[in-house]
Design an enzyme around this catalytic site. Structure first.
Site, mmCIF file in Angstrom:
data_model
loop_
_atom_site.group_PDB
_atom_site.id
_atom_site.type_symbol
_atom_site.label_atom_id
_atom_site.label_comp_id
_atom_site.label_asym_id
_atom_site.label_seq_id
_atom_site.Cartn_x
_atom_site.Cartn_y
_atom_site.Cartn_z
ATOM 1 N N THR A 184 0.850 -1.200 0.000
ATOM 2 C CA THR A 184 0.000 0.000 0.000
ATOM 3 C C THR A 184 0.881 1.244 0.000
ATOM 4 O O THR A 184 2.084 1.157 -0.267
ATOM 5 C CB THR A 184 -0.975 -0.036 1.202
ATOM 6 O OG1 THR A 184 -1.882 1.061 1.111
ATOM 7 C CG2 THR A 184 -0.273 0.052 2.552
ATOM 8 N N ASN A 185 0.304 2.424 0.238
ATOM 9 C CA ASN A 185 1.101 3.659 0.301
ATOM 10 C C ASN A 185 0.614 4.523 1.453
ATOM 11 O O ASN A 185 -0.291 4.136 2.183
ATOM 12 C CB ASN A 185 1.037 4.398 -1.040
ATOM 13 C CG ASN A 185 -0.383 4.757 -1.414
ATOM 14 O OD1 ASN A 185 -1.061 5.481 -0.698
ATOM 15 N ND2 ASN A 185 -0.853 4.218 -2.541
ATOM 16 N N ARG A 186 1.217 5.712 1.598
ATOM 17 C CA ARG A 186 0.973 6.520 2.804
ATOM 18 C C ARG A 186 -0.230 7.458 2.699
ATOM 19 O O ARG A 186 -0.428 8.308 3.567
ATOM 20 C CB ARG A 186 2.204 7.371 3.110
ATOM 21 C CG ARG A 186 3.422 6.578 3.470
ATOM 22 C CD ARG A 186 4.543 7.537 3.834
ATOM 23 N NE ARG A 186 5.835 6.904 3.821
ATOM 24 C CZ ARG A 186 6.309 6.157 4.813
ATOM 25 N NH1 ARG A 186 5.575 5.957 5.886
ATOM 26 N NH2 ARG A 186 7.495 5.612 4.721
ATOM 27 N N ALA B 58 -4.743 7.734 -4.298
ATOM 28 C CA ALA B 58 -3.367 7.324 -4.615
ATOM 29 C C ALA B 58 -3.426 5.835 -4.941
ATOM 30 O O ALA B 58 -3.216 4.989 -4.071
ATOM 31 C CB ALA B 58 -2.461 7.584 -3.423
#
Ligand code: C5P
Length: 419
Positions: A226-228, A293
Site C-alpha cells: 500500500t502507500n501513505r 493514490a
C-alpha cells in the site's frame, strides 16, 4: 524595531486579544498593523479588559472593540461573527491564553472572539502566552497540536522571564515578530484565497464522483502492498462538493476517516475494486475528482495461505493495475469535467502537463512534495492547479478543506465562463 512597511495595505486583519499579562503588547501590535496599512478590528475576551482597556485598542484600531457575542445595545447584530469571519484575510490571536487555546481546539463559541474563529474562512495565527508550566502541560500541548491539525498556525512561545518570576518558554512572541510573520503569510496568499468572501458556486443538480485514499494490494491473506495516503484531500473534496449541494459519491480506499455527511461512500480495497466502482458510475457523473493514490502495481499472484518465511529473500512479481483515470478520460463525455491529481518529484510541471494531456483531463492538481506540510498525511497542502487551457496557478499552503474549496472555485468558475 523593524521598519514598518506598507506591506499590509488594504488587508483585513482580525486581532483576538485574551486575558494574559501580555495583552498590553496588543497595543503596539495594532499600531504596527495600522502603520503597514491594514484595516484592523479587535476582538477581546471578557478577561482581556482586566489587562488592557477597550478604549486603548479601539482608539488605536479606529474601530469598536467587540467582546460579547450578543452585544447589549446593538439590535440585530448577532450575526457579526459571521460577517467578520468572512471579512478577514487573517485572524491573529495574540496573546492566546491556555483557556482560549483550549476553547479554539474544541470549538467553543462563548464570545465574539471564539465564535468568529469558528466562522472564519481565513487562516488563523495563534500566539500563545502563559506561564512556563501551563505552556508545558500535556493538556495545553495537546490542544496546540489539535490547532495545528485543524490547519491553524501556532507561533512557538518565546523563552525568557515570565510574569510569575519563572524563566522558561511561555512569553508571547514580540509584536515585531508577529507583524513580520503576518506580512509573510499574507504575501504568500495573493488574493485572499481561503478568505474569499464570495458565495461559493453551487453544485445543485450536479452529480460528483470522487476517489480518495490508498489502495491495498494483497499478496497473501494477511499482507498487503500500500502507500501513505490518508484520504484527507479526497474526503475534503467530497465534503466541499456536498456542502455546495452536489450529489456526491465517494469511492474510498481504506482510511480511518469518518464518512462526510450527505455523501454516498463506496468502500473498496484494491485498485481493481476501485476501477470497477468508478467505471460503473463514471457515465452519469458531471464532475469527476480523482484524488486517490492508486497503487500502480499489484502482486501477480496471491497465495491462498500465509506465506512462510522460509527464504532470506522474497521475490514478488508485480503486474500493472488499471489506470482508472485514463480509462475515464478515454470515455469522457464532452460536458463532463475531469480532474486528476499528480505527485511528482522530477520536473513536476512538465510531467503534470503531460499527464493532463495523456489522460484527457480538464485540470490536474500538482502536489508540492518539496515542502513540509504538503502532500500525504499533513492536514495542509500546497498545490499548483494546471488547466487544459494552459493556465497554471500556485496556491499558498492552506488547510486541505480550503484547498478543496479553492479547487472547486476554480473549476466551476472556468465552467461558468465557458457556458
Ligand atoms: O499517473 P499517475 O498515477 O501519477 O496519475 C495520478 C492520477 O491518476 C491521480 O488522479 C490518480 O487518482 C489517478 N490514477 C488512477 N489509476 C491508477 C493510477 C492513478 O486513477 N492506476
Amino acid at each position: 524595531m523593524s521598519a514598518p512597511s506598507p506591506s499590509l495595505s488594504d488587508r483585513h486583519l482580525l486581532l483576538g486579544v485574551t486575558g494574559s499579562i501580555a495583552a498590553y503588547k496588543a497595543a503596539p501590535l495594532v499600531r504596527l498593523f495600522k502603520k503597514s496599512g491594514a484595516d484592523v478590528r479587535v476582538l477581546t475576551t471578557p478577561d482581556a479588559e482586566r489587562f488592557i482597556p477597550a478604549l486603548t485598542l479601539g482608539t488605536l484600531s479606529e474601530s469598536e472593540v467587540l467582546t460579547e457575542i450578543f452585544p447589549e445595545n446593538e439590535e440585530g447584530s448577532w450575526t457579526k461573527h459571521v460577517t467578520l469571519g468572512q471579512w478577514a484575510d487573517l485572524f491573529v490571536v495574540a496573546p492566546a491564553t491556555a483557556q482560549t487555546i483550549a476553547k479554539l481546539a474544541h470549538g467553543f463559541c462563548d464570545s465574539m472572539l471564539t465564535a468568529t474563529a469558528l466562522s472564519a474562512r481565513c487562516p488563523l495565527l495563534v500566539c500563545p502566552a502563559m506561564d512556563r508550566d501551563m505552556y508545558r502541560h500535556g493538556a495545553t500541548q495537546d490542544n496546540l497540536e489539535r490547532l495545528r491539525e485543524i490547519g491553524y498556525e501556532v507561533m512557538p512561545a518565546a523563552h525568557g522571564e515570565l510574569a510569575s518570576g519563572l524563566v522558561g518558554k511561555g512569553r508571547m512572541p514580540e509584536p515585531e515578530t508577529i507583524h513580520d510573520r503576518v506580512t509573510e503569510k499574507l504575501a504568500d496568499a495573493p488574493e485572499a484565497v481561503p478568505g474569499s468572501h464570495a458565495q461559493p458556486s453551487s453544485l445543485e443538480d450536479t452529480s460528483v464522483l470522487v476517489t480518495a485514499g490508498p489502495t491495498r494490494e494483497p499478496f497473501d491473506p494477511v499482507r498487503v502492498l500500500t502507500n501513505r495516503s490518508t484520504g484527507t484531500m479526497g474526503y475534503a473534496l467530497a465534503r466541499a462538493a456536498a456542502d455546495r449541494g452536489g450529489n456526491v459519491t465517494l469511492v474510498s480506499g481504506p482510511t480511518t476517516l469518518a464518512p462526510p455527511d450527505g455523501v454516498e461512500v463506496i468502500d473498496v480495497e484494491t485498485a481493481e475494486d476501485m476501477n470497477e466502482a468508478v467505471q460503473a458510475r463514471r457515465a452519469t457523473a458531471d464532475l469527476v475528482l480523482m484524488a486517490a493514490a492508486v497503487a500502480d502495481y499489484t502482486p501477480a499472484e496471491q497465495s491462498p495461505t500465509k506465506r512462510k518465511k522460509n527464504d532470506d529473500d522474497l521475490v514478488l512479481t508485480l503486474r500493472r493495475t488499471p489506470d482508472i483515470l485514463k480509462r475515464v478520460g478515454e470515455r469522457k463525455r464532452s460536458d463532463q469535467i475531469l480532474v486528476g491529481f499528480a505527485m511528482e518529484t522530477d520536473t513536476p510541471h512538465a510531467n503534470a502537463r503531460r499527464k493532463l494531456e495523456e489522460k484527457n483531463l480538464d485540470w490536474i492538481v500538482l502536489n508540492d512534495l518539496t515542502e513540509d506540510g504538503a502532500g500525504f498525511g499533513p492536514s495542509t497542502n500546497r498545490v499548483t492547479l494546471l488547466s487544459r487551457e494552459g493556465t497554471s496557478e500556485d496556491l499558498p499552503l492552506m488547510p486541505k478543506p480550503d484547498v478543496a474549496e479553492a479547487i472547486l472555485d476554480r473549476v466551476l468558475a472556468a465552467q461558468e465562463s465557458d457556458s
